[in-house]
Design a protein around this motif. Structure first.
Motif, PDB file in Angstrom:
ATOM      1  N   TYR A 187       0.803  -1.231   0.000  1.00 11.90           N
ATOM      2  CA  TYR A 187       0.000   0.000   0.000  1.00 11.90           C
ATOM      3  C   TYR A 187       0.833   1.276   0.000  1.00 11.90           C
ATOM      4  CZ  TYR A 187      -3.737  -3.286   1.255  1.00 11.90           C
ATOM      5  OH  TYR A 187      -4.622  -4.328   1.265  1.00 11.90           O
ATOM      6  N   TYR A 188       2.108   1.165   0.423  1.00  9.35           N
ATOM      7  CA  TYR A 188       2.952   2.366   0.545  1.00  9.35           C
ATOM      8  C   TYR A 188       3.777   2.646  -0.705  1.00  9.35           C
ATOM      9  CZ  TYR A 188       5.750  -1.706   1.812  1.00  9.35           C
ATOM     10  OH  TYR A 188       6.313  -2.954   1.833  1.00  9.35           O
ATOM     11  N   CYS A 189       3.831   1.696  -1.619  1.00 13.63           N
ATOM     12  CA  CYS A 189       4.878   1.760  -2.639  1.00 13.63           C
ATOM     13  C   CYS A 189       4.376   2.290  -3.983  1.00 13.63           C
ATOM     14  CB  CYS A 189       5.493   0.383  -2.834  1.00 13.63           C
ATOM     15  SG  CYS A 189       6.850   0.376  -4.023  1.00 13.63           S
ATOM     16  N   LEU A 207      16.191  -7.904   1.384  1.00 13.63           N
ATOM     17  CA  LEU A 207      14.742  -8.097   1.464  1.00 13.63           C
ATOM     18  C   LEU A 207      14.293  -7.523   2.805  1.00 13.63           C
ATOM     19  CD1 LEU A 207      12.240  -9.491   0.072  1.00 13.63           C
ATOM     20  CD2 LEU A 207      12.706 -11.456   1.551  1.00 13.63           C
ATOM     21  N   ARG A 208      13.831  -6.294   2.776  1.00 10.34           N
ATOM     22  CA  ARG A 208      13.405  -5.695   4.037  1.00 10.34           C
ATOM     23  C   ARG A 208      12.217  -6.464   4.613  1.00 10.34           C
ATOM     24  NH1 ARG A 208      13.359   0.826   3.325  1.00 10.34           N
ATOM     25  NH2 ARG A 208      15.597   1.150   2.993  1.00 10.34           N
ATOM     26  N   HIS A 209      12.214  -6.656   5.908  1.00 10.93           N
ATOM     27  CA  HIS A 209      11.044  -7.337   6.490  1.00 10.93           C
ATOM     28  C   HIS A 209       9.884  -6.351   6.642  1.00 10.93           C
ATOM     29  CE1 HIS A 209      13.117  -5.743  10.038  1.00 10.93           C
ATOM     30  NE2 HIS A 209      11.959  -5.771  10.648  1.00 10.93           N
ATOM     31  N   GLU A 210      10.169  -5.062   6.562  1.00 15.40           N
ATOM     32  CA  GLU A 210       9.194  -3.950   6.565  1.00 15.40           C
ATOM     33  C   GLU A 210       8.590  -3.657   7.936  1.00 15.40           C
ATOM     34  OE1 GLU A 210       9.599  -2.403   3.957  1.00 15.40           O
ATOM     35  OE2 GLU A 210       9.771  -3.743   2.235  1.00 15.40           O
ATOM     36  N   THR A 211       8.175  -4.662   8.653  1.00 17.78           N
ATOM     37  CA  THR A 211       7.751  -4.541  10.061  1.00 17.78           C
ATOM     38  C   THR A 211       7.646  -5.954  10.608  1.00 17.78           C
ATOM     39  OG1 THR A 211       6.009  -3.913  11.633  1.00 17.78           O
ATOM     40  CG2 THR A 211       5.300  -4.433   9.391  1.00 17.78           C
ATOM     41  N   PHE A 249      13.469  -1.993   7.599  1.00 19.51           N
ATOM     42  CA  PHE A 249      12.094  -1.502   7.761  1.00 19.51           C
ATOM     43  C   PHE A 249      12.049  -0.005   7.534  1.00 19.51           C
ATOM     44  CE2 PHE A 249      14.381  -1.682  11.760  1.00 19.51           C
ATOM     45  CZ  PHE A 249      14.160  -0.433  12.333  1.00 19.51           C
ATOM     46  N   MET A 250      10.838   0.481   7.302  1.00 16.29           N
ATOM     47  CA  MET A 250      10.641   1.922   7.173  1.00 16.29           C
ATOM     48  C   MET A 250      10.427   2.514   8.561  1.00 16.29           C
ATOM     49  SD  MET A 250       8.184   2.119   3.842  1.00 16.29           S
ATOM     50  CE  MET A 250       7.116   0.812   4.417  1.00 16.29           C
ATOM     51  N   VAL A 251      10.864   3.741   8.725  1.00 17.43           N
ATOM     52  CA  VAL A 251      10.679   4.435  10.005  1.00 17.43           C
ATOM     53  C   VAL A 251       9.532   5.431   9.849  1.00 17.43           C
ATOM     54  CG1 VAL A 251      11.750   5.952  11.719  1.00 17.43           C
ATOM     55  CG2 VAL A 251      13.122   4.186  10.566  1.00 17.43           C
ATOM     56  N   GLY A 296      14.939   3.540   6.389  1.00 19.89           N
ATOM     57  CA  GLY A 296      14.767   4.896   5.891  1.00 19.89           C
ATOM     58  C   GLY A 296      13.376   5.342   6.280  1.00 19.89           C
ATOM     59  N   PRO A 297      13.159   6.650   6.259  1.00 24.50           N
ATOM     60  CA  PRO A 297      11.829   7.143   6.624  1.00 24.50           C
ATOM     61  C   PRO A 297      10.786   6.710   5.610  1.00 24.50           C
ATOM     62  CG  PRO A 297      13.125   8.894   5.614  1.00 24.50           C
ATOM     63  CD  PRO A 297      14.058   7.719   5.794  1.00 24.50           C
ATOM     64  N   PHE A 298       9.582   6.406   6.074  1.00 22.64           N
ATOM     65  CA  PHE A 298       8.438   6.280   5.165  1.00 22.64           C
ATOM     66  C   PHE A 298       8.215   7.647   4.532  1.00 22.64           C
ATOM     67  CE2 PHE A 298       3.923   7.464   4.802  1.00 22.64           C
ATOM     68  CZ  PHE A 298       3.577   6.660   3.728  1.00 22.64           C
ATOM     69  N   ILE A 299       7.994   7.665   3.229  1.00 20.21           N
ATOM     70  CA  ILE A 299       7.664   8.912   2.517  1.00 20.21           C
ATOM     71  C   ILE A 299       6.444   8.618   1.657  1.00 20.21           C
ATOM     72  CG2 ILE A 299       8.488  10.667   0.895  1.00 20.21           C
ATOM     73  CD1 ILE A 299      11.366   9.881   1.630  1.00 20.21           C
ATOM     74  N   PRO A 300       5.365   9.363   1.839  1.00 18.60           N
ATOM     75  CA  PRO A 300       4.152   9.030   1.087  1.00 18.60           C
ATOM     76  C   PRO A 300       4.342   9.215  -0.417  1.00 18.60           C
ATOM     77  CG  PRO A 300       3.889  11.123   2.252  1.00 18.60           C
ATOM     78  CD  PRO A 300       5.189  10.530   2.712  1.00 18.60           C
ATOM     79  N   SER A 355       9.914   5.192  -8.958  1.00 20.53           N
ATOM     80  CA  SER A 355       9.466   6.141  -7.965  1.00 20.53           C
ATOM     81  C   SER A 355       8.710   5.406  -6.865  1.00 20.53           C
ATOM     82  CB  SER A 355       8.594   7.170  -8.694  1.00 20.53           C
ATOM     83  OG  SER A 355       7.755   7.825  -7.804  1.00 20.53           O
ATOM     84  N   LEU A 356       9.446   5.025  -5.824  1.00 23.23           N
ATOM     85  CA  LEU A 356       8.831   4.306  -4.706  1.00 23.23           C
ATOM     86  C   LEU A 356       8.042   5.268  -3.840  1.00 23.23           C
ATOM     87  CD1 LEU A 356      11.895   2.139  -3.589  1.00 23.23           C
ATOM     88  CD2 LEU A 356      10.140   1.568  -5.260  1.00 23.23           C
ATOM     89  N   TYR A 357       8.511   6.531  -3.789  1.00 17.58           N
ATOM     90  CA  TYR A 357       7.876   7.564  -2.961  1.00 17.58           C
ATOM     91  C   TYR A 357       8.114   8.898  -3.647  1.00 17.58           C
ATOM     92  CZ  TYR A 357      12.735   7.177  -1.528  1.00 17.58           C
ATOM     93  OH  TYR A 357      14.100   7.052  -1.560  1.00 17.58           O
TER      94      TYR A 357
END
Ligand code: 5AD
Length: 356
Positions: free
Chosen positions: A67-69, A159-163, A200-202, A230-234, A306-308
């Motif tokens: 949903y974030y990507c 492979l980020r586990h993301e959370t 994971f994203m912060v 890295g920070p989550f960026i919408p 463009s991921l974010y």
């Protein structure tokens, strides 16, 4: 608080309650203290050298729908591309001349990237540059696929586990994507002898301090060679477009904590960090990070990966990007290393595949 930081440095872990305190209550003076300790630890292992990885974003087709990507399957506005193997090999050759000794092939989960095609690509890069490491970052695949790619010469896998919190994972991904499967992939990659990167994203939507503690506990179990945060960026064309971005401060705090918990860790100052702040990557290095991953992708496709929103993609050629980053690192007392940048201690492990 300083006592907590000293104890984290000495013991490399803290009970949940104290980690929570550090993650939620550290003020700016305490963060500075943490970063100074983290720099000391990374300097003791890596000196003033910053490792580089040349990042090649070779496809933005993706069958996932995170949903974030920004390159999620559901984003019809994404303009899709794939690089030809010849182009990828040219980017590696250019990168090699500049000093890159690791190439990261990153892409969406593109069905076109079959085992056969990826094996041939990895073999071609390893044949052209036998002194380089090849890192794959192409998502969740079968154990057999991971085995074939390792046998073909791939050294590392991101492979980020993301959370690490299942309910949180379920809010960030569609039901078909599960944390259980992602974690199974990470364990399989480790078993096959890859140097594994999780992460994971912060500040992702619904992330709590408890989620972050769970992430740190998971990393303690997995013991990855690398952790990408890295920070989550919408991204404007995703379901999470309206959520606020993660902060520079929280990301730096986590980099510092990770350095104290895992002294040998390869810890990149990520592109996302450089995106939320013009000197984010420098600040990342000064908080304990020791890796940068400049973009080696061709100019014309960089905007499309463009991921974010507002992802930094300067018009820089690879050559300029090495020189500029080196200048930036020198300005804070560091230098880019012309080195594969393996995890310390990895040389005792075979880097060529024999058995899996
Ligand atoms: N903000 C920050 N990071 C993101 N990623 C994907 N989308 C975003 C976003 N909107 C990260 C994920 C993924 C990596 C390749 O990029 O953590 O694993």
């Amino acid at each position: 608080m300083r006592e907590l930081i000293d104890r984290l440095k000495a013991e490399r872990t803290l009970p949940d309650r104290e980690l929570l305190l550090l993650l939620t209550q550290a003020g700016s003076r305490e963060r500075e203290y943490l970063f100074a300790q983290a720099r000391q630890v990374s300097q003791a292992r890596f000196g003033s050298w910053v490792y580089t990885r040349g990042l090649i974003e070779f496809t933005n087709y993706c069958r996932c729908d995170c949903y974030y990507c920004g390159i999620r399957r559901g984003n019809q506005k994404a303009s899709r591309y794939r690089l030809e193997p010849e182009e990828i090999l040219r980017r590696c050759a250019d990168g090699y001349r500049l000093g890159f000794r690791t190439f990261v092939l990153q892409g969406g989960e593109d069905p076109y990237a079959t085992d056969q095609r990826m094996v041939a690509l990895v073999q071609a890069i390893k044949a052209a540059h036998p002194d380089c490491a090849v890192t794959l970052s192409i998502g969740e695949r079968s154990p057999e696929s991971y085995r074939l790619l390792r046998q073909a010469g791939a050294d590392r896998y991101l492979l980020r586990h993301e959370t690490a919190t299942p309910s949180h994972y379920a809010r960030l991904h569609p039901p078909a994507q599960t944390l259980e499967h992602r974690m199974a992939c990470l364990w399989e990659l480790k078993r096959l002898g890859y140097q594994v990167g999780a992460g994971f994203m912060v500040g992702s939507p619904w992330q709590t301090a408890d989620c972050l503690v769970a992430d740190l506990r998971f990393l303690e179990k997995l013991q990855p060679a690398m952790v990408g945060i890295g920070p989550f960026i919408p991204h404007k064309d995703t379901p999470l477009a309206q959520f606020p971005a993660g902060t520079l401060e929280q990301t730096l705090l986590l980099l510092g904590v990770l350095r104290l918990m895992f002294p040998d860790l390869l810890l990149p100052a990520t592109t996302a960090l450089g995106t939320i702040s013009p000197d984010g990557r420098e600040q990342g290095i000064l908080a304990g990070a020791n890796v940068v991953m400049p973009n080696l992708s061709p100019q014309q496709v960089r905007k499309k990966y463009s991921l974010y929103d507002n992802k930094i993609c300067t018009g820089e050629e690879a050559a300029e990007s090495w020189a500029n980053l080196d200048a930036r690192m020198r300005a804070i007392g560091y230098r880019l290393a012309v080195d594969r940048g393996d995890s310390p201690g990895i040389h005792s492990v075979q880097t060529d595949m024999e058995h899996p």
